[in-house]
Design an enzyme around this catalytic site. Structure first.
Site, PDB file in Angstrom:
ATOM      1  CG  ASP A  32      -1.905  -1.128   1.198  1.00  0.00           C
ATOM      2  OD1 ASP A  32      -2.886  -0.721   0.319  1.00  0.00           O
ATOM      3  OD2 ASP A  32      -1.932  -1.868   1.977  1.00  0.00           O
ATOM      4  CG  ASP A 172      -6.945  -4.584   0.377  1.00  0.00           C
ATOM      5  OD1 ASP A 172      -6.620  -5.199   1.338  1.00  0.00           O
ATOM      6  OD2 ASP A 172      -6.139  -3.616  -0.150  1.00  0.00           O
TER       7      ASP A 172
END
Length: 214
Positions: A32, A172
């Protein structure tokens, strides 16, 4: 079910060892990128991805949660990302962004946030290599998954097939022991596990269990 393991949940003082723990079974690593604007947190930059690239040949899935994703996509491609995920809301022209990622020889992934209609995402299926369906709001850890997520997986699949552009769907956010079987039953192709893997007594065994689900 494939597992691209989130390095946000690794021991950040010992990321290399955390990677090595699962390298023999993981399908890839999810990284991320937060810029403090698109989401409130700051997390991971090109130098980190470069170091991860030097340590593994597994797929590196870089999830851009940034302003100006066109600029940052190029930076992360240059340091070894195999897949770049962007959200349409952050892109001035999502068609151009996805196209430029693919033209660079990297897989383009579209992030679908919890408030976004899956039918709108499916309309972009011809331009993407994967959908990343969010089960929680971006940038927040430790919250429960939106209970509508499995149905959203099924709906996204149906809409994509309707335009003859079926694509892998990963989820996710909120990947927990109590959610993964519902996701598998809905036809999810892969997940982004974090604490489910790195909080387990045997992280590799946790991934093998995910593989057994589908």
């Amino acid at each position: 079910m494939k597992a691209y393991v989130s390095l946000w949940s690794a021991d950040l003082l010992d990321v290399g060892r955390a990677m090595d723990q699962v390298a023999s079974v993981a399908d890839g690593f999810h990284i991320d990128v937060f810029d403090g604007h698109n989401v409130d947190e700051l997390l991971f930059g090109p130098d980190f991805v470069s170091a991860v690239r030097a340590r593994t040949g597994l797929v590196l899935d870089v999830h851009l949660n940034v302003m100006d994703p066109d600029r940052w996509a190029r930076r992360f491609i240059d340091v070894g990302a195999d897949m770049i995920t962007v959200q349409s809301g952050a892109c001035p022209d999502v068609h151009r962004t996805l196209g430029s990622i693919r033209e660079a020889g990297v897989q383009a992934s579209l992030g679908v946030e919890t408030h976004e209609a899956v039918a709108n995402a499916a309309a972009l299926a011809a331009e993407v290599d994967r959908f990343l369906l969010m089960g929680t709001a971006i940038g927040i850890k430790g919250v429960s998954q939106d209970p509508a997520t499995p149905q959203r997986v099924s709906d996204l699949r149906r809409h994509a097939k309707a335009v003859q552009q079926d694509r892998p769907i990963f989820v996710d956010g909120g990947i927990r022991a109590e959610t993964i079987e519902f996701l598998a039953a809905a036809g999810t192709d892969g997940v982004i596990p974090g604490s489910l893997v790195y909080g387990a007594p045997d992280p590799a065994a946790a991934i093998r269990y995910l593989h057994s689900l589908r």
